[in-house]
Design an enzyme around this catalytic site. Structure first.
Site, short mmCIF file in Angstrom:
data_model
loop_
_atom_site.label_atom_id
_atom_site.label_comp_id
_atom_site.label_asym_id
_atom_site.label_seq_id
_atom_site.Cartn_x
_atom_site.Cartn_y
_atom_site.Cartn_z
N GLU A 291 -10.53 6.45 4.81
CA GLU A 291 -9.61 5.76 5.71
C GLU A 291 -9.78 6.20 7.17
O GLU A 291 -10.89 6.30 7.68
CB GLU A 291 -8.18 5.89 5.19
N ASP B 98 0.86 -1.18 0.00
CA ASP B 98 0.00 0.00 0.00
C ASP B 98 0.90 1.23 0.00
O ASP B 98 2.13 1.13 0.16
CB ASP B 98 -0.92 -0.01 1.21
#
Length: 582
Positions: free
Chosen positions: A495, A289
């Site tokens: 997020e 990521d």
């Protein structure tokens, strides 16, 4: 005149594995490490691609060629970077990636589909496959062959800020929705080797199953947190969708920021190399990521050399750096030259990256053209998104009266109707996070239909529609409204920004709908984050189509019940998982 050297890797008649072997044998360490490096477009250039042999470029959400950039501008930008890659010694094409997680959500004018949580409510894998196929066309319209999607997390706690990126809390539902991979990449042939990546042609793109593994099961729903469970629980809840993704030929897998029983996934060799690669036979590449290596240490980036060694040794093949790429390249070079990381590990990574590039056809068709720009935001895709909105809506409550029966569907003809709420005339709020920018925007989106506009389009021309975002009680009392449609929800986020301990609606939502909510609401509809096509909401509110959505997650009574999922012994929700609109 000397005859040009025959290069097997440039010969499309040769088997892909032969081409990989031939190319790998010709590469220097610098060229190999370059292939393992993914950088952000703002630090990329022809010169950078040439000098460092960069293997991949990405656009972060909102990182675009220019404001309101045309698809042609995207194509030109991608091709410029590609020119730099092709002008290197071996001419290995780069692969460009983007977060197209609910449509090509960073591109101006793109169709924005419902987020995964809404698609989970449809219970229609074939619809999800069609949406992914449409997304592939819109991504290709901008010259891009790769998306970091789908998210196949199983959201076990709604306090998690990424829960809307999950199809739901049931592993079987998420497994079914991996049809998105077939939509993005095409149907994998029956004779394809197990775990081999597959992309069927230039109308398709490489997908990315994420985030491996357990990201939706962290303690208290904390983003990037710790998933505390046995290996049996992990395999039964969070791993099944990866089995399906690999069997469908997914090209890449992205590693999660989260940990499993205290071990960072970016450092977990047992799950990345031993299980994913060796046991499941996954033969595409594993990508970190964004800045995922930084999170291996506390504080972040405290010992980057250690993080590089740990992550690469764990089995990560491509590193989304994405900005300070020379630090990564220099660090990995040092580790290999000093025998901390064996060349066999580097070769494994590069072999996997090259395999995806060959499967994508990048060596034969490295440059994009303008032939697909017509697909970006086209009418057919907007109609598909509208259908998805209709099928995602879940009717949670529908009061009945003896005189008139159920409130919904609403009559199209009425004297005067009040439309209120922060989300009634705000397409940006409808779309949520990962739209235009990383965290989403309020209002800005120009292509699409707000719910207010949809109501006006659908109601009888003689019906008076009155809109007030926050109507005062005196205003409501002084007008004789037939009924009111109130649209409220969360502000946009992504997020960790979305992690919530109390799960309350954002202000001023509570003051608009008044407390206590449910007892004063005659009918209640969960519309999730429907995207750009608000007309789909009005289609169902006014009865042109029936409510068909089913809850993809458990609707709790209060946060003290968490964690609570369908099948638990203490299961006592306000609305159960699977509740079907009635």
């Amino acid at each position: 005149m000397a005859q040009a050297e025959y290069l097997q890797y440039t010969d499309p008649s040769q088997p892909i594995e032969v081409r990989i072997t031939d190319l790998l044998e010709r590469m220097t360490l610098e060229e190999k490490i370059g292939q393992m490096t993914q950088i952000e477009r703002t630090v990329a250039s022809i010169e950078v691609m040439q000098k460092y042999f960069i293997g991949s470029v990405l656009s972060n959400p909102g990182s675009v060629p220019s404001e309101e950039a045309s698809p042609e501008a995207w194509v030109d930008m991608v091709n410029e970077f590609q020119y730099g890659s092709l002008s290197t010694r071996l001419g290995i094409p780069m692969i460009y990636g983007v977060d197209a997680v609910h449509g090509h959500n960073s591109a101006y004018g793109a169709t924005i589909f419902p987020h995964n949580i809404g698609l989970g409510a449809t219970r229609e894998p074939e619809l999800v496959k069609k949406i992914a196929a449409a997304t592939a066309l819109e991504v290709r319209a901008t010259g891009i062959p790769y998306s970091f999607a789908p998210c196949i997390a199983v959201c076990r706690d709604p306090r998690w800020g990424r829960c809307y990126e999950s199809f739901g809390e049931d592993p079987k539902l998420v497994q079914a929705m991996t049809e998105a991979i077939s939509g993005l990449q095409g149907e994998v042939p029956a004779d394809s080797p197990k775990g081999y990546p597959f992309v069927s042609g230039q109308n398709k793109i490489a997908g990315c199953a994420k985030h491996y593994v357990g990201d939706g099961g962290t303690y208290n729903g904390t983003n990037e947190g710790n998933t505390l469970m046995s290996i049996t629980e992990l395999l039964n809840i969070h791993m099944p969708a990866y089995y399906d993704s690999i069997s469908k030929g997914v090209a890449t897998v992205m590693v999660s920021y989260s940990s499993w029983n205290g071990v960072k996934m970016h450092a977990n060799r047992a799950l990345i190399t031993s299980f994913l690669k060796n046991t499941l036979k996954f033969r595409g590449y594993v990508i970190s990521d964004e800045s995922g290596l930084d999170s291996i240490t506390t504080p972040r980036h405290a010992n980057y050399t250690y993080s590089i060694e740990t992550a690469i040794s764990a089995g990560i093949d491509m590193v989304m750096v994405p900005y300070n790429y020379t630090e990564f390249i220099d660090g990995l070079s040092f580790l290999v030259k000093n025998n901390f990381i064996p060349m066999t590990r580097i070769d494994d990574a590069v072999e996997r990256i090259l395999r995806v590039k060959f499967v994508l056809g990048l060596f034969e068709r490295p440059f994009a053209d303008y032939s697909m720009v017509k697909y970006l935001g086209c009418k057919e895709h907007r109609e598909l998104a509208r259908e998805a909105v209709r099928k995602s809506l879940v009717l949670l409550k529908n009061s009945q009266s003896l005189a008139h029966g159920p409130l919904l569907p609403l009559p199209k003809k009425a004297s005067k109707v009040l439309v209120a709420g922060t989300h009634a005339d705000n397409i940006g709020y409808q779309c949520g996070g990962w739209t235009v920018t990383w965290r989403g925007v309020s209002g800005y989106i120009k292509n699409g239909t707000s719910i207010l506009s949809a109501i006006k389009n659908t109601a009888d021309p003689e019906t008076v529609i009155v809109y007030r975002e926050e109507p005062l009680p005196s205003f409501i009392k002084s007008n004789k409204f037939s009924y009111a449609i109130v649209v409220v929800g969360e502000h946009t986020y992504s997020e960790t920004q979305g992690d919530s301990r109390n799960l309350t609606i954002s202000d001023p939502g509570p003051s608009i709908i008044n407390n206590p909510y449910l007892s004063k609401i005659d009918s209640l509809v969960a519309a999730w984050l429907p995207g750009s096509e608000g007309q789909g909401v009005a289609d169902v509110l006014f009865g042109d189509y029936d409510f068909t959505g089913k809850l993809p997650v458990t609707w709790l009574r209060n946060v003290d019940q968490l964690p609570m999922n369908y099948g638990d012994g203490n299961y006592d929700p306000l609305y159960p998982y699977g509740l079907q609109s009635t």
